[in-house]
Design a protein around this motif. Structure first.
Motif, PDB file in Angstrom:
ATOM      1  N   GLU A  42       0.832  -1.188   0.000  1.00  0.00           N
ATOM      2  CA  GLU A  42       0.000   0.000   0.000  1.00  0.00           C
ATOM      3  C   GLU A  42       0.877   1.251   0.000  1.00  0.00           C
ATOM      4  O   GLU A  42       2.048   1.216   0.337  1.00  0.00           O
ATOM      5  N   LEU A  43       0.241   2.350  -0.359  1.00  0.00           N
ATOM      6  CA  LEU A  43       0.926   3.642  -0.372  1.00  0.00           C
ATOM      7  C   LEU A  43       1.335   4.010   1.048  1.00  0.00           C
ATOM      8  O   LEU A  43       0.512   4.008   1.966  1.00  0.00           O
ATOM      9  N   LYS A  44       2.591   4.312   1.234  1.00  0.00           N
ATOM     10  CA  LYS A  44       3.090   4.634   2.574  1.00  0.00           C
ATOM     11  C   LYS A  44       2.628   6.026   2.989  1.00  0.00           C
ATOM     12  O   LYS A  44       2.482   6.915   2.153  1.00  0.00           O
ATOM     13  N   PRO A  45       2.427   6.247   4.280  1.00  0.00           N
ATOM     14  CA  PRO A  45       2.072   7.597   4.745  1.00  0.00           C
ATOM     15  C   PRO A  45       3.175   8.584   4.391  1.00  0.00           C
ATOM     16  O   PRO A  45       4.364   8.234   4.427  1.00  0.00           O
ATOM     17  N   PRO A  46       2.822   9.794   4.034  1.00  0.00           N
ATOM     18  CA  PRO A  46       3.834  10.784   3.626  1.00  0.00           C
ATOM     19  C   PRO A  46       4.763  11.162   4.770  1.00  0.00           C
ATOM     20  O   PRO A  46       4.342  11.314   5.920  1.00  0.00           O
ATOM     21  N   LYS A  47       6.025  11.311   4.420  1.00  0.00           N
ATOM     22  CA  LYS A  47       7.054  11.686   5.399  1.00  0.00           C
ATOM     23  C   LYS A  47       7.320  13.181   5.278  1.00  0.00           C
ATOM     24  O   LYS A  47       7.519  13.699   4.181  1.00  0.00           O
ATOM     25  N   VAL A  48       7.336  13.872   6.401  1.00  0.00           N
ATOM     26  CA  VAL A  48       7.415  15.330   6.417  1.00  0.00           C
ATOM     27  C   VAL A  48       8.712  15.793   7.075  1.00  0.00           C
ATOM     28  O   VAL A  48       9.139  15.223   8.085  1.00  0.00           O
ATOM     29  N   LEU A  49       9.307  16.838   6.515  1.00  0.00           N
ATOM     30  CA  LEU A  49      10.493  17.460   7.106  1.00  0.00           C
ATOM     31  C   LEU A  49      10.202  18.919   7.403  1.00  0.00           C
ATOM     32  O   LEU A  49       9.826  19.684   6.504  1.00  0.00           O
ATOM     33  N   GLU A  50      10.340  19.305   8.669  1.00  0.00           N
ATOM     34  CA  GLU A  50      10.307  20.726   9.015  1.00  0.00           C
ATOM     35  C   GLU A  50      11.742  21.161   9.257  1.00  0.00           C
ATOM     36  O   GLU A  50      12.355  20.797  10.264  1.00  0.00           O
ATOM     37  N   ALA A  51      12.280  21.938   8.321  1.00  0.00           N
ATOM     38  CA  ALA A  51      13.712  22.208   8.315  1.00  0.00           C
ATOM     39  C   ALA A  51      14.150  23.161   9.421  1.00  0.00           C
ATOM     40  O   ALA A  51      15.300  23.120   9.858  1.00  0.00           O
ATOM     41  N   LEU A  52      13.282  24.042   9.871  1.00  0.00           N
ATOM     42  CA  LEU A  52      13.646  25.034  10.891  1.00  0.00           C
ATOM     43  C   LEU A  52      12.541  25.048  11.935  1.00  0.00           C
ATOM     44  O   LEU A  52      11.588  25.802  11.840  1.00  0.00           O
ATOM     45  N   SER A  53      12.682  24.217  12.952  1.00  0.00           N
ATOM     46  CA  SER A  53      11.537  23.906  13.808  1.00  0.00           C
ATOM     47  C   SER A  53      11.331  24.853  14.975  1.00  0.00           C
ATOM     48  O   SER A  53      10.208  25.024  15.435  1.00  0.00           O
ATOM     49  N   ALA A  54      12.407  25.441  15.531  1.00  0.00           N
ATOM     50  CA  ALA A  54      12.310  26.307  16.724  1.00  0.00           C
ATOM     51  C   ALA A  54      11.592  25.547  17.851  1.00  0.00           C
ATOM     52  O   ALA A  54      12.081  24.544  18.330  1.00  0.00           O
ATOM     53  N   THR A  55      10.375  25.999  18.256  1.00  0.00           N
ATOM     54  CA  THR A  55       9.657  25.346  19.362  1.00  0.00           C
ATOM     55  C   THR A  55       9.085  23.995  18.972  1.00  0.00           C
ATOM     56  O   THR A  55       8.689  23.219  19.841  1.00  0.00           O
ATOM     57  N   GLY A  56       8.981  23.726  17.663  1.00  0.00           N
ATOM     58  CA  GLY A  56       8.382  22.476  17.199  1.00  0.00           C
ATOM     59  C   GLY A  56       6.869  22.536  17.088  1.00  0.00           C
ATOM     60  O   GLY A  56       6.230  21.522  16.813  1.00  0.00           O
ATOM     61  N   LEU A  57       6.273  23.714  17.270  1.00  0.00           N
ATOM     62  CA  LEU A  57       4.819  23.835  17.240  1.00  0.00           C
ATOM     63  C   LEU A  57       4.245  23.378  15.902  1.00  0.00           C
ATOM     64  O   LEU A  57       3.239  22.659  15.855  1.00  0.00           O
ATOM     65  N   ARG A  58       4.873  23.773  14.815  1.00  0.00           N
ATOM     66  CA  ARG A  58       4.374  23.412  13.488  1.00  0.00           C
ATOM     67  C   ARG A  58       4.400  21.888  13.297  1.00  0.00           C
ATOM     68  O   ARG A  58       3.422  21.293  12.835  1.00  0.00           O
ATOM     69  N   ALA A  59       5.521  21.263  13.645  1.00  0.00           N
ATOM     70  CA  ALA A  59       5.642  19.813  13.498  1.00  0.00           C
ATOM     71  C   ALA A  59       4.621  19.085  14.368  1.00  0.00           C
ATOM     72  O   ALA A  59       4.025  18.080  13.950  1.00  0.00           O
ATOM     73  N   LEU A  60       4.397  19.580  15.578  1.00  0.00           N
ATOM     74  CA  LEU A  60       3.433  18.967  16.483  1.00  0.00           C
ATOM     75  C   LEU A  60       2.011  19.079  15.941  1.00  0.00           C
ATOM     76  O   LEU A  60       1.219  18.132  16.025  1.00  0.00           O
ATOM     77  N   ARG A  61       1.690  20.220  15.360  1.00  0.00           N
ATOM     78  CA  ARG A  61       0.350  20.381  14.789  1.00  0.00           C
ATOM     79  C   ARG A  61       0.168  19.469  13.580  1.00  0.00           C
ATOM     80  O   ARG A  61      -0.915  18.902  13.391  1.00  0.00           O
ATOM     81  N   TYR A  62       1.193  19.332  12.751  1.00  0.00           N
ATOM     82  CA  TYR A  62       1.104  18.411  11.620  1.00  0.00           C
ATOM     83  C   TYR A  62       0.814  16.993  12.113  1.00  0.00           C
ATOM     84  O   TYR A  62      -0.059  16.296  11.588  1.00  0.00           O
TER      85      TYR A  62
END
Length: 593
Positions: free
Chosen positions: A137-157
């Motif tokens: 099956e199609l694998k779930p997409p892998k995401v890279l947040e290149a400049l995360s700082a607090t990580g809020l964006r990555a956590l919301r994703y």
């Protein structure tokens, strides 16, 4: 998370699990379904204003995952039909058709390579597929947040986007990585399973992980130019690059030579400068992609608040890459009036089945403006092809409206998307009605009246999300000025000096006799329904914030507000972090305001 876990050393894992922290030293900030811990000192960058950016990104990610699945299933279905047809031809005794190579360039943006990850098919169909294809099956997409700082964006994703896979958050600042890991633990098991944080230079990491990520998010403090070369290499074919640029003074013509050195384009100071900033950034990304036989397909390009944000898909095709000069243009902007003209960089000549790529014809304008007689400034090259995919915009907007409660910035992003959905896709840049009238020193017609005149002349016209007074149209500038000449005949103006640009324009008789009768399409659907499209800022000092690590002093009152600065300075008073004179100056400015 196997690949991501290997990047951590045992020492890092131990430090992550044993570093203690006292919740009393932090404040909890909640955005969407994620929560982060923020220290009172400005150690790690966080900007509340970027909630619009994060919400828009989440909406695009949801649509990307849906589209990716649809495209994959369509590709699999096509391949199954092809294999079955070959099998039938073979069984009937006819010679199977030879495998013809795929064309290099595809108008719909598909890549040449067939993905290795394919959805489940029946055993019978799977047996007929080539070895190694269609087995999973199609694998779930892998995401890279290149400049995360607090990580809020990555956590919301990780917490809000359904169907998302691993999220890798990077930063080369130790305090930021510690804050990100602390926030990952604070957000519970889902975040700890999906999100990992690494202390590393994002450029090096992306270069050493080629075509590994389905989505890469670049949201730097300032220009993203130094990250683009490695970013376009780290994205899988058909993947999504999300890129923000906040150096708007540079992109909008404040420092043209700096913009050229960073982005390879020269900006112009004009009413359309914010849209030009979007197109400069797109041209820059395309330039970096072309070096690796790749090209971009923009799906959404947004100017909001104090930054521009583009969402582009990246594909690999040496043939399709040849079309890049057809998507770029130089801009000639008159110094005396609002006339502008685009000079395409390249053109094609077709003969039978062959296509030749040639330089664009030029010059498209003379030395002097045909409307007012002044000289031209030249800028570019810029991306002159469409900057949105309207099918994507419709899907994103429908998704946002169906999940209103899950978007903290719903009002803002729905307003922007609504306006974008009504933009003309094939009309680069725009004119400002008030600026046209300022050149002629005349009273301004209403937008409905002007739109009606353009429509009655046989052309299309729309608004733009960049500027509430901006109007995009496929009408040439001589038609625009003829409409304004007819308007001035109805509502005369005082005589101006003969050398004035407006006087030169009005001295010519209009070739087109404008019809100002109300046209049916003079109002967009959103305007007719009185849907809000341009919203005020929700609070004061809504804009860029101080770079992380800098000591907050009285000079930052314009960014953060005098009350906020005074509160921080009072907290630091006993530590002697700022001289008394600076605190007094802030208090004085507060009393004045």
């Amino acid at each position: 998370m196997g690949g991501g876990e290997e990047t951590k050393t045992g020492e890092e894992e131990n430090q992550e699990s044993t570093t203690p922290f006292d919740l009393n030293d932090y404040i909890i900030i909640k955005e969407g379904e994620a929560e982060i811990l923020m220290h009172s000192k400005n150690e790690v960058f966080y900007n509340k204003t970027q909630v619009n950016n994060r919400d828009m990104s989440i909406a695009v990610l949801r649509t990307f995952i849906s589209k990716r699945k649809e495209e994959h299933e369509a590709l699999l279905s096509k391949r199954i039909k092809k294999v079955l047809k070959v099998s039938e031809d073979h069984n009937s005794g006819s010679e199977p058709p030879s495998e013809s190579p795929k064309p290099n360039g595809k108008s719909n943006g598909e890549c040449e390579e067939i993905p290795d990850n394919e959805p489940f098919v029946t055993c019978e169909e799977r047996k007929k597929l080539p070895e190694g294809k269609g087995q999973g099956e199609l694998k779930p997409p892998k995401v890279l947040e290149a400049l995360s700082a607090t990580g809020l964006r990555a956590l919301r994703y990780a917490r809000e986007v359904e169907g998302i896979g691993q999220v890798v958050a990077l930063d080369n600042d130790k305090a930021s990585v510690e804050a990100c890991r602390r926030n990952i633990k604070f957000n519970g098991s889902v975040a700890m399973e999906k999100v990992e944080s690494n202390l590393v230079d994002a450029r090096v990491y992306m270069l050493t992980h080629p075509k590994e990520f389905d989505m890469v998010d670049l949201d730097p403090y300032g220009s993203p130019s130094v990250f683009l070369d490695s970013a376009v290499q780290s994205i899988a074919d058909g993947g999504l690059l999300m890129c923000t640029a906040t150096d708007m003074a540079v992109l909008c013509g404040g420092n043209g030579e700096v913009c050229y050195s960073k982005y390879g384009s020269y900006p112009l100071k004009a009413k359309y400068c914010h849209e030009m900033a979007l197109r400069v950034l797109l041209a820059c990304i395309e330039s970096h992609a072309n070096r690796y036989k790749r090209y971009i397909v923009p799906v959404l390009s947004v100017q909001m608040d104090f930054y521009v944000r583009v969402f582009v898909r990246i594909y690999t095709s040496a043939g399709a890459m040849k079309n890049t000069p057809l998507k770029l243009s130089y801009v000639y902007q008159c110094t005396g009036c609002d006339s502008f003209h685009l000079q395409p960089l390249g053109r094609t000549v077709s003969k039978n089945t062959s296509v030749r790529y040639l330089p664009g014809f030029g010059p498209i304008v003379s030395q002097e403006c045909g409307d007012c007689g002044k000289k031209y400034n030249m800028g570019g090259p810029i991306w002159s092809a469409p900057i949105h995919d309207q099918d994507w915009v419709t899907s994103i907007l429908a998704d946002v409206k169906s999940m209103e409660a899950r978007y903290p910035a719903f009002d803002k992003i729905s307003a922007v998307l609504t306006t974008i959905s009504e933009e003309l896709p094939d009309a680069p840049l725009f004119v400002s009605l008030h600026s046209l009238c300022a050149t002629l020193k005349c009273t301004s017609p209403s937008a409905v009246v002007f739109r009606s005149a353009v429509i009655n002349a046989g052309y299309r016209i729309s608004g733009t999300h960049v500027n509430p007074l901006g109007l995009k149209s496929d009408a040439p500038m001589d038609v625009i000025w003829d409409i304004m000449r007819c308007w001035v005949k109805k509502y005369p103006v005082k005589a101006q000096p003969p050398e004035h640009s407006g006087s030169v324009i009005l001295a010519k008789e209009p070739v087109l006799q404008a019809n100002f009768a109300r046209a049916v399409a003079s109002l967009s659907k959103a305007q007719a329904k009185k849907i809000a499209r341009f919203l005020p800022n929700p609070e004061r000092h809504w804009g860029p914030k101080l770079r992380a690590g800098r000591t907050i002093t009285s000079k930052h009152a314009s960014l953060l507000g005098p009350e906020t600065v005074n509160e921080i300075l009072n907290n630091n008073e006993h530590q002697g972090e700022e001289p008394e004179a600076k605190r007094k100056k802030t208090q004085d400015s507060t009393s004045i305001s």
